[in-house]
Scaffold this motif. Sequence first.
Motif, PDB file in Angstrom:
ATOM      1  N   GLY A   1       0.793  -1.231   0.000  1.00 52.66           N
ATOM      2  CA  GLY A   1       0.000   0.000   0.000  1.00 52.66           C
ATOM      3  C   GLY A   1       0.817   1.269   0.000  1.00 52.66           C
ATOM      4  O   GLY A   1       0.265   2.362  -0.080  1.00 52.66           O
ATOM      5  N   ASP A   2       2.153   1.165   0.078  1.00 57.65           N
ATOM      6  CA  ASP A   2       3.009   2.352   0.001  1.00 57.65           C
ATOM      7  C   ASP A   2       3.094   2.837  -1.446  1.00 57.65           C
ATOM      8  O   ASP A   2       3.068   2.039  -2.382  1.00 57.65           O
ATOM      9  N   ILE A   3       3.218   4.137  -1.605  1.00 55.65           N
ATOM     10  CA  ILE A   3       3.502   4.734  -2.904  1.00 55.65           C
ATOM     11  C   ILE A   3       4.526   5.842  -2.690  1.00 55.65           C
ATOM     12  O   ILE A   3       4.418   6.630  -1.753  1.00 55.65           O
ATOM     13  N   GLY A   4       5.549   5.848  -3.523  1.00 58.40           N
ATOM     14  CA  GLY A   4       6.562   6.883  -3.453  1.00 58.40           C
ATOM     15  C   GLY A   4       6.197   8.047  -4.365  1.00 58.40           C
ATOM     16  O   GLY A   4       5.534   7.848  -5.389  1.00 58.40           O
ATOM     17  N   VAL A   5       6.613   9.253  -3.968  1.00 64.30           N
ATOM     18  CA  VAL A   5       6.294  10.437  -4.767  1.00 64.30           C
ATOM     19  C   VAL A   5       7.481  11.391  -4.840  1.00 64.30           C
ATOM     20  O   VAL A   5       8.327  11.428  -3.941  1.00 64.30           O
ATOM     21  N   HIS A   6       7.504  12.149  -5.941  1.00 69.73           N
ATOM     22  CA  HIS A   6       8.416  13.280  -6.129  1.00 69.73           C
ATOM     23  C   HIS A   6       7.569  14.425  -6.678  1.00 69.73           C
ATOM     24  O   HIS A   6       6.722  14.205  -7.548  1.00 69.73           O
ATOM     25  N   LEU A   7       7.802  15.638  -6.198  1.00 68.48           N
ATOM     26  CA  LEU A   7       7.083  16.811  -6.687  1.00 68.48           C
ATOM     27  C   LEU A   7       8.068  17.905  -7.043  1.00 68.48           C
ATOM     28  O   LEU A   7       8.967  18.216  -6.270  1.00 68.48           O
ATOM     29  N   PHE A   8       7.872  18.466  -8.233  1.00 69.99           N
ATOM     30  CA  PHE A   8       8.643  19.622  -8.669  1.00 69.99           C
ATOM     31  C   PHE A   8       7.643  20.713  -9.027  1.00 69.99           C
ATOM     32  O   PHE A   8       6.780  20.512  -9.896  1.00 69.99           O
TER      33      PHE A   8
ATOM     34  N   THR B   1      -2.265   3.343   0.883  1.00 65.41           N
ATOM     35  CA  THR B   1      -2.461   3.703   2.287  1.00 65.41           C
ATOM     36  C   THR B   1      -1.409   4.656   2.850  1.00 65.41           C
ATOM     37  O   THR B   1      -1.655   5.321   3.848  1.00 65.41           O
ATOM     38  N   ARG B   2      -0.224   4.705   2.213  1.00 68.03           N
ATOM     39  CA  ARG B   2       0.830   5.565   2.756  1.00 68.03           C
ATOM     40  C   ARG B   2       1.703   6.092   1.632  1.00 68.03           C
ATOM     41  O   ARG B   2       2.058   5.373   0.707  1.00 68.03           O
ATOM     42  N   ILE B   3       2.051   7.377   1.757  1.00 65.13           N
ATOM     43  CA  ILE B   3       2.956   8.028   0.810  1.00 65.13           C
ATOM     44  C   ILE B   3       4.348   8.077   1.429  1.00 65.13           C
ATOM     45  O   ILE B   3       4.494   8.382   2.618  1.00 65.13           O
ATOM     46  N   VAL B   4       5.352   7.797   0.603  1.00 67.47           N
ATOM     47  CA  VAL B   4       6.754   7.887   1.007  1.00 67.47           C
ATOM     48  C   VAL B   4       7.417   8.946   0.137  1.00 67.47           C
ATOM     49  O   VAL B   4       7.362   8.867  -1.087  1.00 67.47           O
ATOM     50  N   GLY B   5       7.991   9.938   0.783  1.00 72.24           N
ATOM     51  CA  GLY B   5       8.765  10.949   0.076  1.00 72.24           C
ATOM     52  C   GLY B   5      10.213  10.824   0.486  1.00 72.24           C
ATOM     53  O   GLY B   5      10.508  10.352   1.596  1.00 72.24           O
ATOM     54  N   GLU B   6      11.130  11.238  -0.382  1.00 69.89           N
ATOM     55  CA  GLU B   6      12.551  11.176  -0.044  1.00 69.89           C
ATOM     56  C   GLU B   6      13.284  12.341  -0.677  1.00 69.89           C
ATOM     57  O   GLU B   6      14.124  12.154  -1.551  1.00 69.89           O
ATOM     58  N   PRO B   7      12.947  13.575  -0.202  1.00 73.09           N
ATOM     59  CA  PRO B   7      13.654  14.731  -0.754  1.00 73.09           C
ATOM     60  C   PRO B   7      15.130  14.719  -0.362  1.00 73.09           C
ATOM     61  O   PRO B   7      15.521  14.087   0.627  1.00 73.09           O
ATOM     62  N   ASP B   8      15.919  15.409  -1.153  1.00 79.63           N
ATOM     63  CA  ASP B   8      17.334  15.570  -0.846  1.00 79.63           C
ATOM     64  C   ASP B   8      17.444  16.114   0.584  1.00 79.63           C
ATOM     65  O   ASP B   8      16.724  17.035   0.970  1.00 79.63           O
ATOM     66  N   ALA B   9      18.346  15.551   1.378  1.00 83.29           N
ATOM     67  CA  ALA B   9      18.498  15.954   2.776  1.00 83.29           C
ATOM     68  C   ALA B   9      18.874  17.428   2.914  1.00 83.29           C
ATOM     69  O   ALA B   9      18.580  18.047   3.946  1.00 83.29           O
TER      70      ALA B   9
END
Length: 187
Positions: free
Chosen positions: A99-106, A134-142
């Motif tokens: 149920g996880d989905i990863g996202v990137h936004l620009f 069920t859940r979004i995972v984001g991983e922006p540059d630190a």
Amino acid sequence: MSRTEHVQAVEGFGTVRVDRIDPERHAELVHGWVNEERARFWGMHGTSVEQVREIYAHLDSLTTHHGFLVHRDDEPVGIFQTYDPEADRVSECYEARPGDIGVHLFVAPSAAPERGFTEGLLTALIDFALTGRTRIVGEPDAANEKAIARLVRAGFELGPEVVLPEVDLPEVFIPAKEARLAFYSRA
């Protein structure tokens, strides 16, 4: 030809439309955005129009990763990418759940100065991303403090800082990246 995946009216903001990126039609627009200095965290700085076209054509060929052109009231205002974390390098840095989905936004340069713009946009994009998930995972540059702060304001819970490993395949190269994990679940 691009196809519309989601349309949502956001009160006090406008109508957000999410279309699949058409690599042929949208490469020049996207190229202009991702080559600005402010786009350095997007990871496509220095690419040519043809390289942008190839990157999004490759993304479009996958069943696990998708690129979208986001519009507000018919004006293109950003890029949204979704992906299955289990089919991505991020899965090496956290325990992905069903149920996880990863996202990137620009957010496009023309839209960035408007106060509250990204929050209005995120309202629709979170709804879109959580369709059937069920859940979004984001991983922006630190080092991207603005993006991290924006995610916190939108209700994301911060996770640990991680190093996303390098991806070096014949069809794609992505350098290693220090990232800050962020998670969003509907209450």
